[in-house]
Design an enzyme around this catalytic site. Structure first.
Site, short mmCIF file in Angstrom:
data_model
loop_
_atom_site.label_atom_id
_atom_site.label_comp_id
_atom_site.label_asym_id
_atom_site.label_seq_id
_atom_site.Cartn_x
_atom_site.Cartn_y
_atom_site.Cartn_z
N ASP A 1 -3.93 -4.84 0.91
CA ASP A 1 -4.18 -4.47 2.43
C ASP A 1 -5.52 -4.67 2.87
O ASP A 1 -6.45 -4.41 2.21
CB ASP A 1 -4.00 -2.93 2.17
CG ASP A 1 -4.29 -2.11 3.61
OD1 ASP A 1 -4.55 -2.77 4.40
OD2 ASP A 1 -4.50 -0.77 3.48
N ASP B 1 -1.36 -6.44 6.04
CA ASP B 1 -1.15 -6.44 4.62
C ASP B 1 -0.61 -7.98 4.47
O ASP B 1 0.28 -8.58 5.12
CB ASP B 1 -0.03 -5.59 4.09
CG ASP B 1 -0.46 -4.32 4.55
OD1 ASP B 1 -0.87 -3.56 3.41
OD2 ASP B 1 -0.02 -3.66 5.58
N GLU C 1 -3.94 1.77 -2.76
CA GLU C 1 -4.21 3.22 -2.67
C GLU C 1 -3.29 4.26 -3.40
O GLU C 1 -2.46 4.93 -3.03
CB GLU C 1 -3.65 3.47 -1.08
CG GLU C 1 -4.97 3.33 -0.14
CD GLU C 1 -5.06 4.12 1.00
OE1 GLU C 1 -5.52 5.36 1.15
OE2 GLU C 1 -4.10 3.66 1.95
N ASN D 1 0.91 -1.14 0.12
CA ASN D 1 -0.02 0.17 0.06
C ASN D 1 0.94 1.18 0.03
O ASN D 1 1.72 1.46 0.91
CB ASN D 1 -1.02 0.03 1.39
CG ASN D 1 -1.68 1.15 1.27
OD1 ASN D 1 -1.45 2.14 1.01
ND2 ASN D 1 -3.00 0.96 1.79
N ASP E 1 2.70 4.78 5.05
CA ASP E 1 2.69 4.22 6.38
C ASP E 1 2.64 2.70 6.27
O ASP E 1 2.82 1.93 7.45
CB ASP E 1 1.35 4.75 7.01
CG ASP E 1 0.06 4.62 6.03
OD1 ASP E 1 0.22 4.25 4.83
OD2 ASP E 1 -0.92 5.04 6.73
N HIS E 2 2.54 2.10 5.13
CA HIS E 2 2.93 0.64 5.18
C HIS E 2 4.24 0.19 4.43
O HIS E 2 4.86 0.95 3.74
CB HIS E 2 1.91 0.10 4.08
CG HIS E 2 0.32 0.25 4.40
ND1 HIS E 2 -0.57 -0.83 4.76
CD2 HIS E 2 -0.29 1.21 4.39
CE1 HIS E 2 -1.65 -0.34 5.09
NE2 HIS E 2 -1.64 0.97 4.83
N ASN F 1 -6.59 -4.53 6.01
CA ASN F 1 -7.25 -3.75 7.03
C ASN F 1 -7.94 -4.49 8.12
O ASN F 1 -8.98 -4.09 8.69
CB ASN F 1 -8.06 -2.62 6.33
CG ASN F 1 -7.58 -1.47 6.00
OD1 ASN F 1 -6.64 -0.94 6.69
ND2 ASN F 1 -8.12 -0.74 4.79
#
Length: 264
Positions: free
Chosen positions: A154, A225, A34, A7, A254-255, A156
């Site tokens: 991802d 992930d 994303e 991501n 942030d991933h 989530n």
């Protein structure tokens, strides 16, 4: 074969990071989430110059998925429609969250599961509906086509407490609530195995860290992930790792990328 999921939290913002990473880690397939850009504005040339074929499905500012492959992919499709009927899918293909293609007999399904925002919210119910449809999508593929599946992206969702730096109050926390975990379990019950857990059983390994409160420097992360594999592909997996190095860069996603490797 090496397949990575990442991501990137905006491909245009992170394109230098992705190019640098691919140069150092020339995987066979990179699955991005994303991307946050319409298809016409996707920065294709830099990645094509590295030798990748690009398949994208994006929208402005939000969501978006892409596949980069060293070799051309077969049977590339986007969304649930085409495997499931329009009546079954309803409005759930409105957001660009799923793209799939076949490489060397493996169907790679790259997805970005809705975050859900807050337990009990409308977005949470949307997430649960999306996961329910994902189960029917995977079931249909398993029943109608011969390929092994690598479902990655991802999700989530942290599958269990090992995947959260601090599981306190997890039942009320988005990405760890019982209904989300149950929805994921129902997908996996179709015959899918967690590639990372094949090789690593202990906790403390994360793929996402909040930008706030020193999340990364304090390793206050979540493992959300994943690569999920059908049985023969699971047996063929030789390694699955999280590469934290890109998270150390200036203005990173942030991933972190998660890479699974298979024997030839």
């Amino acid at each position: 074969m090496k397949i990575a999921t990442w991501n990137v939290n905006s491909i245009r913002t992170r394109q230098d990071h992705v190019c640098q990473w691919l140069t150092a880690n020339p995987v066979d397939v990179l699955c991005l989430q994303e991307t946050k850009v319409v298809d016409e504005q996707f920065p294709r040339s830099r990645f094509e110059d590295l030798g990748y074929h690009l398949y994208v499905s994006g929208q402005k500012s939000y969501n978006g998925v892409a596949l980069f492959s060293r070799k051309p992919l077969e049977a590339v499709t986007v969304g649930f429609t085409g495997v499931l009927t329009p009546e079954e899918v309803g409005e759930l293909d409105g957001q660009k969250r799923l793209i799939t293609g076949i490489l060397d007999g493996v169907r790679i399904i790259n997805l970005y599961v809705p975050n859900g925002a807050e337990v009990g919210s409308e977005k949470y119910e949307y997430k649960l509906s999306w996961l329910k449809l994902l189960k029917e999508y995977v079931r249909s593929l398993l029943e109608t086509q011969p390929h092994e599946l690598c479902i990655c992206g991802d999700f989530n969702i942290a599958p269990d407490d090992r995947d959260i730096h601090n599981p306190k109050n997890k039942d009320k926390h988005i990405m760890a609530s019982p209904a989300e975990r149950q929805a994921l379990e129902e997908v996996l019950a179709l015959g899918l195995g967690d590639a990372f857990r094949k090789f690593t059983q202990d906790g403390g390994h994360f793929s996402w860290w909040d930008y706030r409160h020193g999340g990364f420097s304090r390793n206050r992360g979540w493992r959300i992930d994943h690569h999920y594999l059908t049985p023969k592909l699971y047996e063929a997996a030789t390694r699955c790792r999280i590469d934290v190095e890109p998270r150390k860069l200036e203005k990173p996603s942030d991933h972190a990328p998660v890479i699974v490797e298979f024997e030839s």
